[in-house]
Motif scaffolding. Structure first.
Motif, PDB file in Angstrom:
ATOM      1  N   GLN A   1     -49.978 -30.040 106.998  1.00 26.60           N
ATOM      2  CA  GLN A   1     -50.361 -28.696 106.595  1.00 26.60           C
ATOM      3  C   GLN A   1     -49.181 -27.924 105.998  1.00 26.60           C
ATOM      4  O   GLN A   1     -49.338 -27.191 105.020  1.00 26.60           O
ATOM      5  CB  GLN A   1     -50.940 -27.934 107.786  1.00 26.60           C
ATOM      6  CG  GLN A   1     -52.251 -28.492 108.288  1.00 26.60           C
ATOM      7  CD  GLN A   1     -52.867 -27.634 109.386  1.00 26.60           C
ATOM      8  OE1 GLN A   1     -52.722 -26.422 109.391  1.00 26.60           O
ATOM      9  NE2 GLN A   1     -53.565 -28.277 110.310  1.00 26.60           N
ATOM     10  N   LEU A   2     -47.991 -28.095 106.562  1.00 25.45           N
ATOM     11  CA  LEU A   2     -46.822 -27.385 106.046  1.00 25.45           C
ATOM     12  C   LEU A   2     -46.461 -27.870 104.641  1.00 25.45           C
ATOM     13  O   LEU A   2     -45.970 -27.096 103.814  1.00 25.45           O
ATOM     14  CB  LEU A   2     -45.629 -27.581 106.984  1.00 25.45           C
ATOM     15  CG  LEU A   2     -45.715 -26.864 108.324  1.00 25.45           C
ATOM     16  CD1 LEU A   2     -44.542 -27.260 109.214  1.00 25.45           C
ATOM     17  CD2 LEU A   2     -45.771 -25.357 108.135  1.00 25.45           C
ATOM     18  N   ALA A   3     -46.717 -29.125 104.363  1.00 24.54           N
ATOM     19  CA  ALA A   3     -46.415 -29.673 103.030  1.00 24.54           C
ATOM     20  C   ALA A   3     -47.378 -29.139 101.975  1.00 24.54           C
ATOM     21  O   ALA A   3     -47.013 -28.998 100.813  1.00 24.54           O
ATOM     22  CB  ALA A   3     -46.479 -31.195 103.073  1.00 24.54           C
ATOM     23  N   VAL A   4     -48.603 -28.814 102.400  1.00 21.42           N
ATOM     24  CA  VAL A   4     -49.630 -28.345 101.457  1.00 21.42           C
ATOM     25  C   VAL A   4     -49.553 -26.852 101.260  1.00 21.42           C
ATOM     26  O   VAL A   4     -49.655 -26.335 100.152  1.00 21.42           O
ATOM     27  CB  VAL A   4     -51.037 -28.755 101.955  1.00 21.42           C
ATOM     28  CG1 VAL A   4     -52.120 -28.111 101.094  1.00 21.42           C
ATOM     29  CG2 VAL A   4     -51.178 -30.268 101.960  1.00 21.42           C
ATOM     30  N   ILE A   5     -49.361 -26.115 102.346  1.00 20.32           N
ATOM     31  CA  ILE A   5     -49.396 -24.655 102.296  1.00 20.32           C
ATOM     32  C   ILE A   5     -47.984 -24.145 102.001  1.00 20.32           C
ATOM     33  O   ILE A   5     -47.140 -24.088 102.879  1.00 20.32           O
ATOM     34  CB  ILE A   5     -49.895 -24.070 103.631  1.00 20.32           C
ATOM     35  CG1 ILE A   5     -51.260 -24.680 103.989  1.00 20.32           C
ATOM     36  CG2 ILE A   5     -50.005 -22.563 103.563  1.00 20.32           C
ATOM     37  CD1 ILE A   5     -51.698 -24.382 105.411  1.00 20.32           C
TER      38      ILE A   5
ATOM     39  N   ALA B   1     -45.206 -22.914 116.328  1.00 21.38           N
ATOM     40  CA  ALA B   1     -45.197 -21.798 115.387  1.00 21.38           C
ATOM     41  C   ALA B   1     -43.775 -21.510 114.911  1.00 21.38           C
ATOM     42  O   ALA B   1     -43.546 -21.221 113.730  1.00 21.38           O
ATOM     43  CB  ALA B   1     -45.809 -20.558 116.025  1.00 21.38           C
ATOM     44  N   GLY B   2     -42.817 -21.560 115.827  1.00 23.10           N
ATOM     45  CA  GLY B   2     -41.430 -21.345 115.456  1.00 23.10           C
ATOM     46  C   GLY B   2     -40.939 -22.398 114.475  1.00 23.10           C
ATOM     47  O   GLY B   2     -40.228 -22.085 113.509  1.00 23.10           O
ATOM     48  N   HIS B   3     -41.313 -23.645 114.714  1.00 16.77           N
ATOM     49  CA  HIS B   3     -40.952 -24.720 113.783  1.00 16.77           C
ATOM     50  C   HIS B   3     -41.561 -24.462 112.404  1.00 16.77           C
ATOM     51  O   HIS B   3     -40.888 -24.630 111.381  1.00 16.77           O
ATOM     52  CB  HIS B   3     -41.435 -26.063 114.326  1.00 16.77           C
ATOM     53  CG  HIS B   3     -41.263 -27.196 113.366  1.00 16.77           C
ATOM     54  ND1 HIS B   3     -40.054 -27.836 113.188  1.00 16.77           N
ATOM     55  CD2 HIS B   3     -42.136 -27.785 112.508  1.00 16.77           C
ATOM     56  CE1 HIS B   3     -40.194 -28.776 112.260  1.00 16.77           C
ATOM     57  NE2 HIS B   3     -41.440 -28.767 111.838  1.00 16.77           N
ATOM     58  N   ALA B   4     -42.815 -24.038 112.378  1.00 14.90           N
ATOM     59  CA  ALA B   4     -43.485 -23.766 111.105  1.00 14.90           C
ATOM     60  C   ALA B   4     -42.820 -22.613 110.371  1.00 14.90           C
ATOM     61  O   ALA B   4     -42.643 -22.653 109.145  1.00 14.90           O
ATOM     62  CB  ALA B   4     -44.963 -23.459 111.346  1.00 14.90           C
ATOM     63  N   ALA B   5     -42.438 -21.569 111.100  1.00 17.36           N
ATOM     64  CA  ALA B   5     -41.772 -20.422 110.468  1.00 17.36           C
ATOM     65  C   ALA B   5     -40.401 -20.813 109.926  1.00 17.36           C
ATOM     66  O   ALA B   5     -39.993 -20.358 108.844  1.00 17.36           O
ATOM     67  CB  ALA B   5     -41.646 -19.276 111.467  1.00 17.36           C
ATOM     68  N   LEU B   6     -39.675 -21.663 110.650  1.00 16.73           N
ATOM     69  CA  LEU B   6     -38.382 -22.137 110.157  1.00 16.73           C
ATOM     70  C   LEU B   6     -38.563 -23.000 108.907  1.00 16.73           C
ATOM     71  O   LEU B   6     -37.759 -22.931 107.972  1.00 16.73           O
ATOM     72  CB  LEU B   6     -37.666 -22.933 111.253  1.00 16.73           C
ATOM     73  CG  LEU B   6     -37.014 -22.106 112.366  1.00 16.73           C
ATOM     74  CD1 LEU B   6     -36.594 -23.005 113.511  1.00 16.73           C
ATOM     75  CD2 LEU B   6     -35.812 -21.317 111.824  1.00 16.73           C
ATOM     76  N   HIS B   7     -39.616 -23.815 108.900  1.00 16.66           N
ATOM     77  CA  HIS B   7     -39.926 -24.623 107.718  1.00 16.66           C
ATOM     78  C   HIS B   7     -40.174 -23.709 106.515  1.00 16.66           C
ATOM     79  O   HIS B   7     -39.656 -23.959 105.423  1.00 16.66           O
ATOM     80  CB  HIS B   7     -41.155 -25.492 108.007  1.00 16.66           C
ATOM     81  CG  HIS B   7     -41.516 -26.422 106.898  1.00 16.66           C
ATOM     82  ND1 HIS B   7     -41.279 -27.778 106.961  1.00 16.66           N
ATOM     83  CD2 HIS B   7     -42.082 -26.195 105.691  1.00 16.66           C
ATOM     84  CE1 HIS B   7     -41.692 -28.344 105.830  1.00 16.66           C
ATOM     85  NE2 HIS B   7     -42.191 -27.411 105.058  1.00 16.66           N
ATOM     86  N   ASP B   8     -40.940 -22.648 106.726  1.00 14.82           N
ATOM     87  CA  ASP B   8     -41.228 -21.691 105.659  1.00 14.82           C
ATOM     88  C   ASP B   8     -39.939 -21.028 105.176  1.00 14.82           C
ATOM     89  O   ASP B   8     -39.701 -20.908 103.961  1.00 14.82           O
ATOM     90  CB  ASP B   8     -42.206 -20.640 106.185  1.00 14.82           C
ATOM     91  CG  ASP B   8     -42.649 -19.660 105.104  1.00 14.82           C
ATOM     92  OD1 ASP B   8     -43.171 -20.115 104.074  1.00 14.82           O
ATOM     93  OD2 ASP B   8     -42.474 -18.451 105.301  1.00 14.82           O
TER      94      ASP B   8
END
Length: 248
Positions: free
Chosen positions: A241-245, A138-145
């Motif tokens: 998913q991160l690339a799409v959303i 989740a932390g990785h995803a939030a940093l990506h965002d």
């Protein structure tokens, strides 16, 4: 000693080496410059990123910024209500926070944030095993965002995430090696590890050990190798998913 067969949970929805389904939604917190809500099976994490224009005390004069992480579990994240963690000396929480900080710092080129501090807050909404590894994801995803927004706004010209860092739990449940243990499996496992690695198979950290007596070096290495492989699988799906959303 191993758990009796009658007490060994049977997996109904996946095989032993398949992680739980991961689903992530970015940009869920309108107040945070980066955020993500991640589900991993029944475990749910909310992660947010905050950027402070102030260096950490030990980083003053450095060419790099700093990243630190905090972790908390909401009172009804589990089947019984837990009191809010007001005690700052909570050992488990601090152990997980240090793990999250090390893992997420390894993912970033912090030279892009000189004289600044990144805070990554991970809150467990629902716990069903694997909360610390799900918090890494989740932390990785939030940093990506967060970084995606900086790029889109023109505030940053170079992508600062240098490694896709993920994590997974692995364990021996009875004689079977299983990947991504839920709570029912974790509490009877005779050994378990939390493996933090990059998507291309480089290790960052391994936590854990035997619970019900010693295990062999071969068993340990089997757990480690299964964990590294599973991190790659999870990160492939998470990256998709991160690339799409976008959530921009």
């Amino acid at each position: 000693m191993t758990p009796s067969t009658s007490k060994t949970p049977v997996r109904q929805d996946r095989d032993a080496l398949t992680p739980r389904a991961v689903h992530v939604v970015r940009g869920v917190n309108p107040h945070a410059p980066g955020s993500a809500h991640l589900k991993m099976g029944r475990t749910e994490i909310l992660a947010t990123v905050t950027l402070e224009d102030k260096p950490a005390p030990h980083m003053r004069g450095s060419k790099e910024g700093w990243l630190t992480a905090e972790y908390a579990m909401l009172p009804r994240a589990t089947s019984d209500r837990q009191a809010r963690e007001r005690n700052l000396q909570n050992g488990r929480r601090h152990e997980i926070q240090r793990l999250l900080g090390r893992a997420l710092r390894a993912s970033m080129d912090l030279r892009h944030f000189r004289n600044q501090t990144l805070y990554v807050d991970c809150d467990v909404l629902v716990a069903d095993g694997g909360t610390r590894v799900a918090s890494v994801l989740a932390g990785h995803a939030a940093l990506h965002d967060f970084c995606d927004r900086l790029i889109h706004s023109g505030k940053l010209s170079e992508w600062p995430v240098v490694h896709n860092v993920g994590a997974i739990s692995v364990g021996l449940v009875g004689e079977e090696l299983r990947v991504d243990l839920d709570y029912a499996e974790d509490k009877v496992a005779r050994a378990d590890l939390n493996v933090i690695a990059t998507s291309d198979g480089k290790l960052i950290e391994v936590q854990g050990g035997a619970e019900l007596g010693p295990i062999t070096v071969d068993e340990y290495m089997r757990l480690l190798n299964a964990g590294v492989t599973a991190v790659g699988d999870v990160m492939q799906e998470l990256s998709r998913q991160l690339a799409v959303i976008q959530g921009i």
